[in-house]
Design a protein around this motif. Structure first.
Motif, PDB file in Angstrom:
ATOM      1  N   ALA A 154      15.511  54.788   7.215  1.00 45.32           N
ATOM      2  CA  ALA A 154      15.835  54.072   8.446  1.00 45.32           C
ATOM      3  C   ALA A 154      16.158  55.054   9.566  1.00 45.32           C
ATOM      4  CB  ALA A 154      17.022  53.130   8.198  1.00 45.32           C
ATOM      5  N   PRO A 155      15.136  55.759  10.057  1.00 41.60           N
ATOM      6  CA  PRO A 155      15.376  56.783  11.088  1.00 41.60           C
ATOM      7  C   PRO A 155      16.032  56.217  12.353  1.00 41.60           C
ATOM      8  CG  PRO A 155      13.013  56.369  10.733  1.00 41.60           C
ATOM      9  CD  PRO A 155      13.731  55.684   9.653  1.00 41.60           C
ATOM     10  N   PHE A 186      18.083  41.101   8.762  1.00 47.03           N
ATOM     11  CA  PHE A 186      17.187  41.741   9.703  1.00 47.03           C
ATOM     12  C   PHE A 186      16.356  42.793   8.987  1.00 47.03           C
ATOM     13  CE2 PHE A 186      20.959  40.586  12.164  1.00 47.03           C
ATOM     14  CZ  PHE A 186      20.398  39.854  13.193  1.00 47.03           C
ATOM     15  N   ALA A 187      15.141  43.021   9.475  1.00 42.91           N
ATOM     16  CA  ALA A 187      14.341  44.155   9.000  1.00 42.91           C
ATOM     17  C   ALA A 187      14.410  45.248  10.054  1.00 42.91           C
ATOM     18  CB  ALA A 187      12.896  43.729   8.776  1.00 42.91           C
ATOM     19  N   VAL A 188      14.872  46.440   9.585  1.00 46.26           N
ATOM     20  CA  VAL A 188      14.901  47.606  10.477  1.00 46.26           C
ATOM     21  C   VAL A 188      14.160  48.720   9.761  1.00 46.26           C
ATOM     22  CG1 VAL A 188      16.340  49.280  11.660  1.00 46.26           C
ATOM     23  CG2 VAL A 188      17.153  46.939  11.378  1.00 46.26           C
ATOM     24  N   ALA A 248      15.176  45.265  15.779  1.00 45.60           N
ATOM     25  CA  ALA A 248      15.132  44.631  14.456  1.00 45.60           C
ATOM     26  C   ALA A 248      14.435  43.283  14.561  1.00 45.60           C
ATOM     27  CB  ALA A 248      16.540  44.436  13.907  1.00 45.60           C
ATOM     28  N   THR A 249      13.916  42.836  13.399  1.00 40.13           N
ATOM     29  CA  THR A 249      13.261  41.531  13.328  1.00 40.13           C
ATOM     30  C   THR A 249      14.083  40.614  12.421  1.00 40.13           C
ATOM     31  OG1 THR A 249      11.210  42.770  13.360  1.00 40.13           O
ATOM     32  CG2 THR A 249      11.043  40.414  12.911  1.00 40.13           C
TER      33      THR A 249
END
Lengths: 326, 255, 255, 326
Positions: D237-238, D285-287, D269-270
């Motif tokens: 997760a940069p 959330f997707a990060v 994020a999504t």
């Protein structure tokens, strides 16, 4: 692929009295129905009866076809059991492939297991797996035969909290497009997975509707309590009666989310207890003779006197079940 | 922790152990090697041993063949089960000599099958053995069936397997140990039966391969009893010693 | 649902039921009332019945008295348990006539206790009966002990009860049914024992209250066998009929 | 009345390999220590060993007195079992009075049961009671002998959610002044009842401290996950690494409460999933390649793109257990 079950069955356990399940459900294609109820309410027996494991009176129809006398192997259901019920003498792959010789169009075991995140387990035997892994395999076994309707009996109940949350997410994906009946006693799971909820008690469906309806407009104190509302007999709480606009002798369900508090408000209350939950604090207030729960990001001090604000749309008159038509 | 409770229990228990263990110890200690060797070389004893293994084996196979289906019905439950259960357990409570009398009444002269000779015949001996050993095969197998979680059979059915397939692929493989145990118990019970066999078929004729023809001998416990009556304690003890030794070897082999 | 699987199982099971049930049916159907009445009035038969109830009762009491402590030790587990267990189960696999031979070697002339006469004595008969029936008392009681949740005993201990008190107030009351079952099984096994008793004590003398003194008779299964050898099937059948009738009455009474 | 246990015990279950418990705890007078751990972590065995039900090496001391060879009946503990373990052949009153003949100063059964809200059950037998009622009776039985230390093994685990909440409140009252060791796998229960928490895994205490410390400063990914934190490997997760001020190759625990979101923020994020929980919504959330949970009163739409704000004091570097001294 709609399922309709209106059945009556009597079970006599050894040494116990007989237990009667008499309930009706209806599931449309692509819909997830959650049967929510306390342990001992008959929800597992109901599900097993729908699957054909117990004899019953009254019709069970799948896509309009009566299947009362159809043996389970002809009913085209998938079933996920609470305690996994994997065949201990077969590998994971053999378990998932079990139904393939009885169905024309089955899904590939390895691909399905990989999709569910347990692809590396294909050659292991079930007793060597953790609970969460076993449950994923059981889910794959049920999905492999492409059943018209999935029946799930508390598949999360035996799992640890973190495993439960992760599997619940996967279940939500699987159930998104499937026709399913899901049995649980956990209201969070019910709300997370349900298109519609049927609350069961003592072998009967006492309320059914959307999650919104069941959680916010419970038709009985039992449903209100079981969905997490405060249940308040207004006779014991005159100061609340004066705020809410309802007839005087009623029992009211009040969502804890609808209770706010601060230095000003409608009802005087004392902070009795504060419990830290995951997202927030659960605060219990004493108002007159009753206890009322609410949530608060910032915890007040125990013993503090505060004023509550009650939102009218978080309150709902719940009549005892006798008076309300189900 | 050696508190008085454990000491008291151990003392009482030890007395029982002596009552059960001492006879075996003295039995081994007091054997006279010369008689044992003599008996071990006797062809009468060889025939007795052959029959003592072979007859009970037939009885155990018959008990399992008919007992496993019955055990499966028991584990699923049916109306009138209690009556059938009592009938199956009947041989367990009937005195052994009375069991023999029952067989003669049922299948002997004037019984249900006039064309069958049971008195003094191989068929009679197998019948007597099956009568006393079938309950063991049924009960052990039944226990194995009942210890299988119902939900495993549900899971099999709901994924498409019929009752037959469920039995073949799930129930039977999971109960196989219980069936083997039941067979071994039935065999052991048949080996040890004395009373019923003595009444129905004191001596039997059977085909004995080493002799290339029919020979006559007695079932092992009857043989030991006959030796005791004719030859006394020392001789019958030597025969019993050989019999127990062979039994022990077979048991070790099965395990 | 009457599918083929159930039909097949029921058919196989029924054949076994016939093999077990038919002898009893024919036995009852073919009794000759005059002989039964004659035997029922015979004082020999009365003595036999008295001994056939009384002797096994003593054996069952002895089995329970020493078997319950042993069963409790088993349920708790101890080192070397497997060996002791095999010894307890030994009488279950030893042929019945061999069991009698073992007892004579252990306790008879030249055995461990020179002052005790077992051959043809009441003590010998009780010993033979205890030998074959003690395993039943131990195993049934042990099962009852093991089915008690360990945590009930933990709960008793942690609230202050010693091992003795825990046994008295928690374990024993919860296992009482198992002990009774064990006693009844041991009694029934002793009633039915033929081989060991026939070898050790074919005829025994004992104090018979109605006669006001010592009388001599045989243990019931031996008596039936003796009647069969001397009087034939009809007479021994009548005696067996009376014996089974009395046993059935006693069982109904116990239930 | 402080309890100190530093014990080693090996258990060999039938058919399974042996399991070793090797852990140390210390409880001061009036303090409630909660042992939190997944099922199979050995916490129940540890508690039972402290009570004297299993033999062990190493000292168990109560008020400074060694009691390694003391039989359980002399140890002066109260014990509440998960499955109640009431004596089925005794009435409720006889159950609660059970210990009275071995102790001088016991509490009155009827008064105690009334205090716990089950006074009307005194003459009933345990098998006829509900789970919650049985657990209250079991609690009364343990309290009746006025033990120096209460040991409780998941007394809430077998209960329905509403029953559990109500009994948890009563337990909080009982434990407020008592010296107690409480075993559970439920982090909410742990936080509600604990003065101090010891996290157990694989037969060892892997972290112990105040609830605040354990929940906010977990010393390993296992503890972080088990206390409900997001566990994020910064390598995956940069975009998060650039926001948080930590060394680059670390694993970070991030409390979901510390994650906010809106039209502006630090990390893109999504929204992947929204689950309605009692007080709030759990939003996933997707990060980059990782999933991050947060809480929100208002649920965003699934698929929506938002910006996350991460509060630095909700994040904590959790090194793998090997590197961190316990």
């Amino acid at each position: 692929m709609s399922l309709h079950a209106d059945l009556t069955a009597t079970f006599t356990a050894e040494g116990a009295q007989s237990f009667r399940v008499d309930a009706e459900i209806e599931v449309e294609r692509g819909e997830s129905l959650v049967i929510l109820g306390p342990s001992g309410s008959g929800k597992t027996l109901f599900l097993e009866t729908v699957a054909g494991f117990h004899s019953h009176d009254g019709p069970v129809t799948l896509s309009g076809q009566r299947m009362d006398d159809t043996p389970p192997e002809k009913r085209d259901f998938g079933f996920v059991f609470q305690d996994y019920a994997l065949f201990p003498h077969m590998t994971v792959r053999e378990n998932v492939d079990f139904g393939s010789r009885y169905h024309d169009d089955t899904r590939d075991a390895d691909a399905l297991l990989t999709e569910l995140g347990v692809g590396e387990l294909v050659d292991r035997y079930p007793p060597t797996l953790s609970g969460g892994e076993q449950q994923r395999v059981a889910l794959a076994r049920a999905l492999a035969v492409r059943p018209e309707v999935m029946l799930l009996d508390e598949p999360l109940a035996a799992l640890d909290v973190p495993t439960r949350q992760s599997l619940r997410d996967d279940l939500a994906d699987v159930l998104a497009d499937a026709t399913a009946v899901y049995v649980t006693h956990n209201r969070t799971t019910a709300r997370a997975l349900a298109d519609r909820i049927a609350v069961m008690n003592d072998g009967q469906v006492v309320q059914s509707g959307t999650p919104e309806a069941v959680f916010h407009r419970p038709n009985s104190p039992m449903v209100a309590r079981f969905t997490g509302s405060n249940v308040i007999d207004l006779e014991d709480a005159p100061s609340i009666r004066s705020v809410l606009d309802v007839p005087g002798d009623d029992v009211v369900a009040l969502r804890p989310e609808a209770v706010g508090f601060g230095p000003e408000g409608d009802v005087r209350a004392t902070v009795e207890r504060v419990i830290r939950e995951d997202a927030t604090n659960r605060v219990t207030f004493a108002v007159d003779d009753v206890a009322i729960d609410a949530f608060a990001d910032e915890a007040p001090a125990v013993g503090e006197e505060v004023w509550l604000t009650l939102s009218d749309d978080g309150a709902h008159v719940c009549r005892p079940p006798a008076a309300s038509p189900v | 922790r050696g508190d008085t409770f454990v000491v008291a229990a151990a003392t009482m228990g030890s007395i029982l152990m002596v009552a059960l263990g001492l006879p075996l110890f003295m039995f081994v200690a007091r054997q006279q090697p010369s008689i044992v060797v003599e008996k071990a070389l006797s062809s009468d004893v060889h025939r007795m041993l052959y029959l003592g293994v072979y007859g009970p084996l037939l009885a155990a196979i018959v008990s399992l063949a008919f007992g496993v289906p019955l055990a499966h019905l028991f584990s699923e439950g049916f109306t009138g089960q209690q009556l059938v259960e009592s009938l199956v357990d009947l041989p367990l409570v009937v005195p052994h000599s009375v069991a023999g009398i029952l067989i003669l009444f049922g299948f002997g002269k004037g019984g249900a099958f006039p064309n069958v000779t049971v008195l003094g015949s191989m068929i009679g001996m197998i019948l007597a053995m099956t009568f006393v050993s079938a309950p063991y095969a049924v009960n052990a197998t039944r226990e194995a069936f009942e210890s299988i979680d119902d939900r495993l059979e549900y899971a099999s059915r709901i994924h498409g397997a019929s009752r037959w397939d469920t039995f073949r692929r799930v129930t039977a493989p999971l109960a196989i140990r219980g069936m083997v145990t039941g067979g071994v118990l039935a065999w052991a019970r048949a080996v040890s039966e004395f009373g019923a066999v003595a009444v129905v078929a004191y001596s039997v004729s059977f085909f004995y391969p080493p002799a290339g023809g029919e020979v006559t001998t007695q079932h092992a416990p009857v043989f030991v009893y006959g030796t005791y009556l004719q030859g006394g304690l020392a001789e019958s003890g030597a025969v019993a010693f050989i019999l127990l030794g062979v039994s022990a070897l077979i048991f070790l082999f099965i395990r």
